[in-house]
Each structure stands twice: as C-alpha cells, then as structure tokens.
Design an enzyme around this catalytic site. Structure first.
Site, short mmCIF file in Angstrom:
data_model
loop_
_atom_site.label_atom_id
_atom_site.label_comp_id
_atom_site.label_asym_id
_atom_site.label_seq_id
_atom_site.Cartn_x
_atom_site.Cartn_y
_atom_site.Cartn_z
N ILE A 43 0.87 -1.17 0.00
CA ILE A 43 0.00 0.00 0.00
C ILE A 43 0.91 1.23 0.00
O ILE A 43 1.71 1.40 0.93
CB ILE A 43 -0.91 0.01 1.25
CG1 ILE A 43 -1.79 -1.24 1.29
CG2 ILE A 43 -1.75 1.28 1.29
CD1 ILE A 43 -2.55 -1.44 2.60
N ASP A 89 -7.85 4.70 -3.58
CA ASP A 89 -7.71 4.75 -2.12
C ASP A 89 -7.74 3.32 -1.58
O ASP A 89 -8.73 2.61 -1.78
CB ASP A 89 -8.89 5.58 -1.56
CG ASP A 89 -8.86 5.68 -0.04
OD1 ASP A 89 -8.00 5.05 0.60
OD2 ASP A 89 -9.72 6.41 0.49
N ASP A 112 2.80 1.15 3.39
CA ASP A 112 3.66 2.34 3.31
C ASP A 112 2.84 3.46 2.66
O ASP A 112 3.32 4.18 1.80
CB ASP A 112 4.92 2.01 2.48
CG ASP A 112 5.96 3.11 2.53
OD1 ASP A 112 5.93 3.92 3.47
OD2 ASP A 112 6.81 3.17 1.61
N HIS A 115 0.40 6.94 6.19
CA HIS A 115 0.97 6.97 7.55
C HIS A 115 0.05 7.69 8.54
O HIS A 115 0.45 7.90 9.69
CB HIS A 115 2.37 7.60 7.58
CG HIS A 115 3.32 6.98 6.61
ND1 HIS A 115 3.44 5.62 6.45
CD2 HIS A 115 4.21 7.54 5.74
CE1 HIS A 115 4.36 5.36 5.53
NE2 HIS A 115 4.83 6.50 5.07
C1 LIG Z 1 5.89 6.91 1.38
S1 LIG Z 1 5.13 6.87 -0.19
C2 LIG Z 1 5.44 5.23 -0.72
C3 LIG Z 1 6.87 4.97 -0.98
C4 LIG Z 1 7.20 3.67 -1.64
N1 LIG Z 1 6.61 2.54 -0.99
C5 LIG Z 1 8.70 3.50 -1.68
O1 LIG Z 1 9.22 2.54 -1.09
O2 LIG Z 1 9.37 4.33 -2.27
C6 LIG Z 1 3.46 6.88 0.27
C7 LIG Z 1 2.48 6.73 -0.88
O3 LIG Z 1 1.23 6.38 -0.31
C8 LIG Z 1 0.23 6.90 -1.15
N2 LIG Z 1 -1.04 6.95 -0.41
C9 LIG Z 1 -1.43 7.86 0.51
N3 LIG Z 1 -2.67 7.58 0.94
C10 LIG Z 1 -3.07 6.47 0.29
C11 LIG Z 1 -4.27 5.71 0.30
N4 LIG Z 1 -5.32 6.02 1.08
N5 LIG Z 1 -4.34 4.63 -0.51
C12 LIG Z 1 -3.30 4.30 -1.31
N6 LIG Z 1 -2.15 5.01 -1.37
C13 LIG Z 1 -2.02 6.06 -0.57
C14 LIG Z 1 0.77 8.26 -1.57
O4 LIG Z 1 0.16 8.71 -2.76
C15 LIG Z 1 2.25 7.99 -1.70
O5 LIG Z 1 2.61 7.76 -3.04
#
Ligand SMILES: C[S@@+](CC[C@H](N)C(=O)[O-])C[C@H]1O[C@@H](n2cnc3c(N)ncnc32)[C@H](O)[C@@H]1O
Length: 267
Positions: A43, A89, A112, A115
C-alpha cells in the site's frame, strides 16, 4: 541469492525511498518467503521502485500488487508481468475489489501509505483478514504516530501505535479472566474509525513486533496462538517441589471479574 540491502544498493530503475534499518529487518522477516511462490501487496507505491526491488528479491513470487491513491501512478509500467499497480484509495471497497481480483491469497502486506493513524487502522481492518495464515503484515513509518499532522501524539488514544499496542492484549486474550471478546479492547478504534475486526480474524494474530518505526504482525491459525499445555522436564526437585504432577496440565482458569483494572471501557 542477493540480500535486500544489496538489491537496494545496486538498483538502477524506478526510485524507492526506505530507511536503512528497514532493509536489515526485512531480510530477517522476509527470508523464509524469498524462494516461495508468494503474493505481496504494497500500500503506497509512489515512484514504484520498491515493487521493482521486491520483485528481484522474491524471484518466485506470483504477484506483486501495489496500490496508490495518486493518479500519477497510472503511468507506472513494469517489464515484469508479475507486478501490477491499482490506482485508488486503499481504504475503498472498489480498490480492495481490484486488489482481490489480482490476488485473493496474500502472504506479505506492506503498508507504506499515508501513515495517518486512521488510514493505518482502517487498512489493517480491511487487509489483515485477506492475509493467509503464516503471512506477515508490516507497517512502515509508524514514527508518524507521534505527530499531530498524522493523527497522533505520544498519548493519543487512537494513534496507530496505540492500536498496535492493543493487539498485545488481543494476543493474550486467554488470560484476561473476564467474559469479554477480543474485539472489546478495540472499542475506541471501532468508534473513532468505524472499523470492526471479527473474533475469527483477531484470534489469528500470532505476534506483534515493534522496532524503530516498524510494526510487524504475524498471522497463524488460531490453535497455534494458544499457550498450550505445561511441559515439565527433569525429575529432581531439590528446591521447590510440586512441578512433576503438573506435567501436561492446561493453564488454570482465573476470574478477574472484581479486578477494577480489568474493566473494559466504552462497550
Ligand atoms: C511513502 S510513499 C510510498 C513509498 C514507496 N513505498 C517507496 O518505497 O518508495 C506513500 C504513498 O502512499 C500513497 N497513499 C497515501 N494515501 C493512500 C491511500 N489512502 N491509498 C493508497 N495510497 C495512498 C501516496 O500517494 C504515496 O505515493
């Protein structure tokens, strides 16, 4: 067989952003799965590099499914056909359906995503039930649970860390000594985030491990999560007699009904 750290160090493709200590921990928790035909859900994909590295590490994986709310992730293309990205989402039924349509038996889940405490708890309630027995659920960057902007704070009652601390009690349900379901310890979270987790799922939580900013929850079939019978080894009781007759006995039932510290609030 390259370590995850080595794969991260040599990776040239799409970007992934991880903390160093995670790679060491992942080696420890993922190595048993590394040669198996597993299915993985991540995620939060962002630039998509973690899926590329994980695909190299899990050579025999059948599916590596990523999910991200950012429409920009539609652009992510992978040469490895085992990788797919669902844009949406993670905490919507439509996204969950798409993920389940790709793989309905998931062995590893890495959250991930945003948060934020609400998202973390909702995702756990939604996706932990889909994890297969023997599987592992990892939540990254729970450091955010201490920060206001992520719906947290050290003593925040419904932060993600507070939620995972409550799962310690769920694991020890057998010893509460009161007539209460496991789910009752999660009442605060049910009310705050409108989530429920069934007893049949909660009884499968085998362990929870906290490291710096990581939370790791393992799932096993319910019978493997009981304390089991008493095992007495040896035959000489020079200091404290009385153990030998206990061999094979089960944990005695206790009654904590009058223990004011064992009352579960907000039923
Ligand atoms: C920290 S980044 C992920 C980094 C990636 N896993 C890496 O290792 O480089 C967090 C991601 O979560 C996504 N995100 C935030 N809320 C979300 C949700 N409700 N459902 C799915 N993705 C989500 C954001 O768009 C963002 O791209």
């Amino acid at each position: 067989m390259s370590t995850l750290q080595a794969l991260y160090e040599s990776h040239q493709g799409k970007v992934s952003d991880k903390w160093f200590s995670y790679l060491k921990k992942y080696e420890e928790i993922f190595s048993d799965f590394s040669r198996k035909s597993i299915s993985l859900l991540e995620i939060g994909v962002s630039n998509g590099g973690s899926l590329e590295v994980l695909a190299k590490y899990f050579k025999n994986a059948s599916h590596l499914v990523g999910c991200d709310i950012n429409p920009g992730c539609q652009a992510l293309q992978y040469e490895d056909a085992r990788i797919s990205v669902v844009v949406g989402d993670a905490n919507s039924d439509a996204t969950q359906d798409k993920i389940s349509g790709i793989s309905d038996d998931i062995n590893i889940i890495i959250d991930d995503g945003s948060h934020r405490s609400s998202d973390i708890v909702k995702s756990f309630a939604r996706y932990f039930p889909l994890l297969s027995d023997g599987g592992v659920y990892v939540v990254e960057d729970v450091c955010c649970s201490y920060w206001n902007a992520f719906e947290g704070g050290i003593f925040h009652p419904t932060s993600s860390i507070s939620f995972f601390k409550s799962l310690v009690d769920v694991i020890n349900h057998q010893h509460w000594g009161i007539e209460a379901k496991r789910s009752e310890i999660l009442n605060n979270f049910r009310e705050a985030y409108k989530v429920t987790i069934s007893e049949s799922v909660l009884e499968k939580i085998n362990s929870i491990e906290f490291c710096n900013s990581l939370c790791i929850i393992r799932k096993k079939s319910a019978e493997l999560n009981l304390i089991g019978n008493r095992v007495i080894a040896g035959s000489v009781e020079e200091v404290l007699p009385g153990h030998l007759s206990l061999a094979g006995s089960s944990m005695p039932k206790v009654n904590e009904d009058t223990n004011a510290w064992s009352v579960i609030a907000s039923k």
